[in-house]
Design a protein around this motif. Sequence first.
Motif, mmCIF file in Angstrom:
data_model
loop_
_atom_site.group_PDB
_atom_site.id
_atom_site.type_symbol
_atom_site.label_atom_id
_atom_site.label_comp_id
_atom_site.label_asym_id
_atom_site.label_seq_id
_atom_site.Cartn_x
_atom_site.Cartn_y
_atom_site.Cartn_z
ATOM 1 N N THR A 180 0.858 -1.173 0.000
ATOM 2 C CA THR A 180 0.000 0.000 0.000
ATOM 3 C C THR A 180 0.905 1.237 0.000
ATOM 4 N N ARG A 226 0.955 5.485 0.171
ATOM 5 C CA ARG A 226 0.187 6.693 0.469
ATOM 6 C C ARG A 226 1.140 7.881 0.570
ATOM 7 N N ARG A 235 6.138 10.118 1.167
ATOM 8 C CA ARG A 235 5.527 9.017 0.438
ATOM 9 C C ARG A 235 5.829 7.750 1.231
#
Length: 101
Positions: free
Chosen positions: A3, A5, A16
Amino acid sequence: MSTERTVEHPDGRVERITENDRAPAPTIVERRSGGGMGGIVALIIGLALVLVIGWFLMNMNRNDAIESNAVAGAAESVGNAADNIGEAARDAVPERATPAN
């Protein structure tokens, strides 16, 4: 599965973050910093450039005034010299006697 984000902070930093669900992996943080210093440096350079150009323009204007005053002074000296020559010529010629009728 991983994941990813992105987190934006109020001071302009951007992080990041990538997380991996399979195994406990370290979190990778990418930072972008230094925002704002380039603008300040550009502003200082621009201000210095404006001051230097202004200084040159003022000196050019001052030099033109000095040159104009010098030309006017020279013209006045030439005029005075012409007056002196005229007076000397008038004094050098003897007066004529007027004929008697």
